[in-house]
Scaffold this motif. Structure first.
Motif, PDB file in Angstrom:
ATOM      1  N   ALA A  96       6.939 -27.331 -88.048  1.00 44.26           N
ATOM      2  CA  ALA A  96       7.005 -26.896 -89.263  1.00 44.26           C
ATOM      3  C   ALA A  96       6.956 -28.015 -90.263  1.00 44.26           C
ATOM      4  O   ALA A  96       6.235 -27.828 -91.406  1.00 44.26           O
ATOM      5  CB  ALA A  96       8.309 -26.467 -89.417  1.00 44.26           C
ATOM      6  N   SER A  97       7.187 -29.270 -89.990  1.00 47.80           N
ATOM      7  CA  SER A  97       7.025 -30.403 -90.837  1.00 47.80           C
ATOM      8  C   SER A  97       5.579 -30.821 -91.305  1.00 47.80           C
ATOM      9  O   SER A  97       5.340 -31.358 -91.842  1.00 47.80           O
ATOM     10  CB  SER A  97       7.558 -31.474 -90.164  1.00 47.80           C
ATOM     11  N   GLU A  98       4.454 -30.249 -90.351  1.00 50.42           N
ATOM     12  CA  GLU A  98       3.141 -30.608 -90.420  1.00 50.42           C
ATOM     13  C   GLU A  98       2.572 -29.779 -91.560  1.00 50.42           C
ATOM     14  O   GLU A  98       1.191 -29.915 -91.798  1.00 50.42           O
ATOM     15  CB  GLU A  98       2.259 -30.646 -89.240  1.00 50.42           C
ATOM     16  N   VAL A  99       3.270 -28.503 -91.801  1.00 44.60           N
ATOM     17  CA  VAL A  99       2.301 -27.738 -92.852  1.00 44.60           C
ATOM     18  C   VAL A  99       2.117 -28.257 -94.006  1.00 44.60           C
ATOM     19  O   VAL A  99       1.209 -27.994 -94.676  1.00 44.60           O
ATOM     20  CB  VAL A  99       3.447 -26.362 -92.885  1.00 44.60           C
ATOM     21  N   GLY A 100       3.208 -28.782 -94.510  1.00 41.21           N
ATOM     22  CA  GLY A 100       3.110 -29.701 -95.855  1.00 41.21           C
ATOM     23  C   GLY A 100       1.994 -30.625 -95.703  1.00 41.21           C
ATOM     24  O   GLY A 100       1.140 -30.649 -96.957  1.00 41.21           O
ATOM     25  N   VAL A 101       1.574 -31.121 -94.723  1.00 41.75           N
ATOM     26  CA  VAL A 101       0.550 -32.133 -94.620  1.00 41.75           C
ATOM     27  C   VAL A 101      -0.829 -31.516 -94.784  1.00 41.75           C
ATOM     28  O   VAL A 101      -1.503 -32.081 -95.449  1.00 41.75           O
ATOM     29  CB  VAL A 101       0.556 -32.998 -93.462  1.00 41.75           C
ATOM     30  N   VAL A 102      -0.996 -30.552 -94.216  1.00 45.66           N
ATOM     31  CA  VAL A 102      -2.291 -30.015 -94.129  1.00 45.66           C
ATOM     32  C   VAL A 102      -2.794 -28.839 -95.194  1.00 45.66           C
ATOM     33  O   VAL A 102      -3.839 -28.411 -95.377  1.00 45.66           O
ATOM     34  CB  VAL A 102      -2.511 -29.096 -92.792  1.00 45.66           C
ATOM     35  N   SER A 103      -1.670 -28.507 -95.877  1.00 49.00           N
ATOM     36  CA  SER A 103      -1.672 -27.272 -96.979  1.00 49.00           C
ATOM     37  C   SER A 103      -2.489 -27.926 -98.046  1.00 49.00           C
ATOM     38  O   SER A 103      -2.866 -27.103 -99.055  1.00 49.00           O
ATOM     39  CB  SER A 103      -0.344 -26.690 -97.386  1.00 49.00           C
TER      40      SER A 103
ATOM     41  N   ASP B  89      16.685 -25.091 -88.169  1.00 54.40           N
ATOM     42  CA  ASP B  89      15.832 -25.741 -88.845  1.00 54.40           C
ATOM     43  C   ASP B  89      15.806 -25.159 -90.359  1.00 54.40           C
ATOM     44  O   ASP B  89      14.831 -24.131 -90.401  1.00 54.40           O
ATOM     45  CB  ASP B  89      14.392 -25.929 -88.131  1.00 54.40           C
ATOM     46  N   ASN B  90      16.010 -25.990 -91.118  1.00 56.17           N
ATOM     47  CA  ASN B  90      16.028 -25.516 -92.756  1.00 56.17           C
ATOM     48  C   ASN B  90      14.544 -25.168 -93.150  1.00 56.17           C
ATOM     49  O   ASN B  90      14.232 -24.234 -93.866  1.00 56.17           O
ATOM     50  CB  ASN B  90      16.572 -26.350 -93.639  1.00 56.17           C
ATOM     51  N   LEU B  91      13.756 -26.125 -92.712  1.00 50.95           N
ATOM     52  CA  LEU B  91      12.278 -26.026 -93.259  1.00 50.95           C
ATOM     53  C   LEU B  91      11.651 -24.772 -92.682  1.00 50.95           C
ATOM     54  O   LEU B  91      10.902 -24.040 -93.174  1.00 50.95           O
ATOM     55  CB  LEU B  91      11.588 -27.456 -92.879  1.00 50.95           C
ATOM     56  N   ALA B  92      11.763 -24.580 -91.430  1.00 50.49           N
ATOM     57  CA  ALA B  92      11.341 -23.414 -90.433  1.00 50.49           C
ATOM     58  C   ALA B  92      11.830 -22.125 -91.310  1.00 50.49           C
ATOM     59  O   ALA B  92      11.066 -21.277 -91.494  1.00 50.49           O
ATOM     60  CB  ALA B  92      11.765 -23.466 -88.945  1.00 50.49           C
ATOM     61  N   ARG B  93      13.147 -22.182 -91.802  1.00 51.10           N
ATOM     62  CA  ARG B  93      13.443 -21.093 -92.365  1.00 51.10           C
ATOM     63  C   ARG B  93      12.869 -20.788 -93.758  1.00 51.10           C
ATOM     64  O   ARG B  93      12.600 -19.386 -94.013  1.00 51.10           O
ATOM     65  CB  ARG B  93      15.163 -20.980 -92.377  1.00 51.10           C
ATOM     66  N   THR B  94      12.561 -21.663 -94.203  1.00 51.93           N
ATOM     67  CA  THR B  94      12.059 -21.746 -95.784  1.00 51.93           C
ATOM     68  C   THR B  94      10.678 -21.068 -95.566  1.00 51.93           C
ATOM     69  O   THR B  94      10.145 -20.275 -96.356  1.00 51.93           O
ATOM     70  CB  THR B  94      12.046 -23.037 -96.350  1.00 51.93           C
ATOM     71  N   LEU B  95       9.779 -21.681 -94.590  1.00 55.56           N
ATOM     72  CA  LEU B  95       8.473 -21.277 -94.278  1.00 55.56           C
ATOM     73  C   LEU B  95       8.310 -20.206 -94.014  1.00 55.56           C
ATOM     74  O   LEU B  95       7.200 -19.281 -94.033  1.00 55.56           O
ATOM     75  CB  LEU B  95       7.825 -22.489 -93.346  1.00 55.56           C
TER      76      LEU B  95
END
Length: 349
Positions: free
Chosen positions: A60-67, A84-90
């Motif tokens: 999930a942490s890589e989504v912001g890098v590639v977006s 995982d808070n980020l995974a829930r947000t995504l």
């Protein structure tokens, strides 16, 4: 540039990418980790250039890098973890496809009300993630409350039973609920044939074969940082090892932080591979290890284990020593290596 450098023939690399794209049904480039030595941003930008609509990241942490460089859909391969808070947000991002591998997690997503885009993973003989075939019916009953994007099947690399397993699991999944098949480690023609047999769309996720499939189109070099003449019996290195003879200690850029001296374990499935592993292990136990650096036409022995950002290599008398600033070939496995730079241009050896 001082350090470890990948010299990449850009035109040849892009020609290879185009060939894989043309051969692979609904290609989904895998853009994860350290980006196969090239970096996530570069691979995301190349994915945009070749015109694919979807890429896959590892976490999930890589989504912001590639977006930034890629504006299409992004599959997160690591299964959803509610903690995982980020995974829930995504799960609320309309461009993100969340992989789910447990029934309880699917139930939780189905109860959220905003119908997240979901891929349901089927467990293969890898035994890594996924639902068992007997759980697929229960999963199918929950799919009306999410946006169901299809079934994810991540196959092992071994070939002797892979095709049979792919067919068996795909038939079980589509039998529970028709949907797109997202397949990893299956040849393109087999992916296409499976989709035709079952009458469903297919997507082929490809990483190593896409980004690293043309080894002759690139070369990796390391900068020579220092060269010191030595005599037999003298000591050198952190551990004060006795040099094996007269010659030179060559200090070369590239250490453990670059992946020098690190090796992804291999299966050693044949007797020859096992014998090689035994011989290599015996040399290591004796304090000798062949470096990946080529000096004067041959790979040379490490003086001692590589340091963090450089290595000391012994070059015997009779060879021609390099000069400070020269670039020498270094053989690295790019799935675990991190270079200092990637230079687009003619390859150098």
């Amino acid at each position: 540039m001082t350090g470890v450098t990948i010299h990449l023939d850009e035109a040849r690399w892009q020609e290879h990418l185009a060939t894989v794209l043309a051969d692979t049904p609904a290609l989904v480039p895998v853009v994860k980790g350290h980006g196969y030595g090239f970096g996530l941003v570069r691979l995301a930008a190349e994915s945009r250039r070749i015109g694919v609509d979807t890429i896959a990241v590892g976490m999930a942490s890589e989504v912001g890098v590639v977006s930034g460089p890629f504006s299409g859909d992004v599959v997160v391969l690591q299964p959803y973890e509610p903690a995982d808070n980020l995974a829930r947000t995504l799960t609320k991002d309309p461009h993100v496809l969340t992989t789910v591998s447990r029934l309880d997690d699917l139930r939780g997503l189905a109860a959220q009300g905003h119908r997240p885009r979901v891929l349901v993973e089927v467990q293969t003989s890898m035994r890594r993630h996924g639902l068992l075939p007997e759980e697929l019916g229960q999963a199918a009953a929950l799919l009306d409350d999410v946006t169901f994007e299809g079934w994810s099947i991540h196959l092992p690399l071994r070939q002797e039973s892979r095709d049979e397993e792919a067919g068996r699991l795909a038939r079980a999944a589509v039998g529970a609920r028709p949907g797109t098949l997202w397949l990893s480690h299956l040849p393109a023609d087999h992916v296409r044939r499976l989709g035709e047999e079952l009458g469903v769309p297919v997507r082929a996720r490809v990483g190593t074969r896409l980004w690293l499939g043309d080894a002759k189109g690139r070369a990796v070099t390391a900068t020579v940082l220092d060269v010191h003449p030595v005599r037999k019996g003298e000591r050198a290195g952190y551990r004060g090892r006795v040099v094996p003879g007269a010659g030179w200690v060559v200090v070369v850029a590239g250490g453990t932080s670059h992946g020098v001296g690190l090796e992804a374990p291999t299966s050693a499935s044949t007797w020859r591979q096992r014998a090689t592993a035994l011989a290599t292990g015996s040399l290591g136990a004796a304090g000798r290890a062949l470096s990946p650096f080529t000096l004067d036409g041959r790979k040379r022995w490490f003086l001692e284990p590589p340091h963090m950002q450089s290595s000391q290599v012994f070059l015997p008398a009779g060879a021609t020593p390099p000069a400070v600033g020269d670039e020498v070939p270094v053989e690295l496995r790019l799935t675990i290596a991190t270079p200092d730079a990637v230079i687009m241009g003619p390859t150098r050896g």
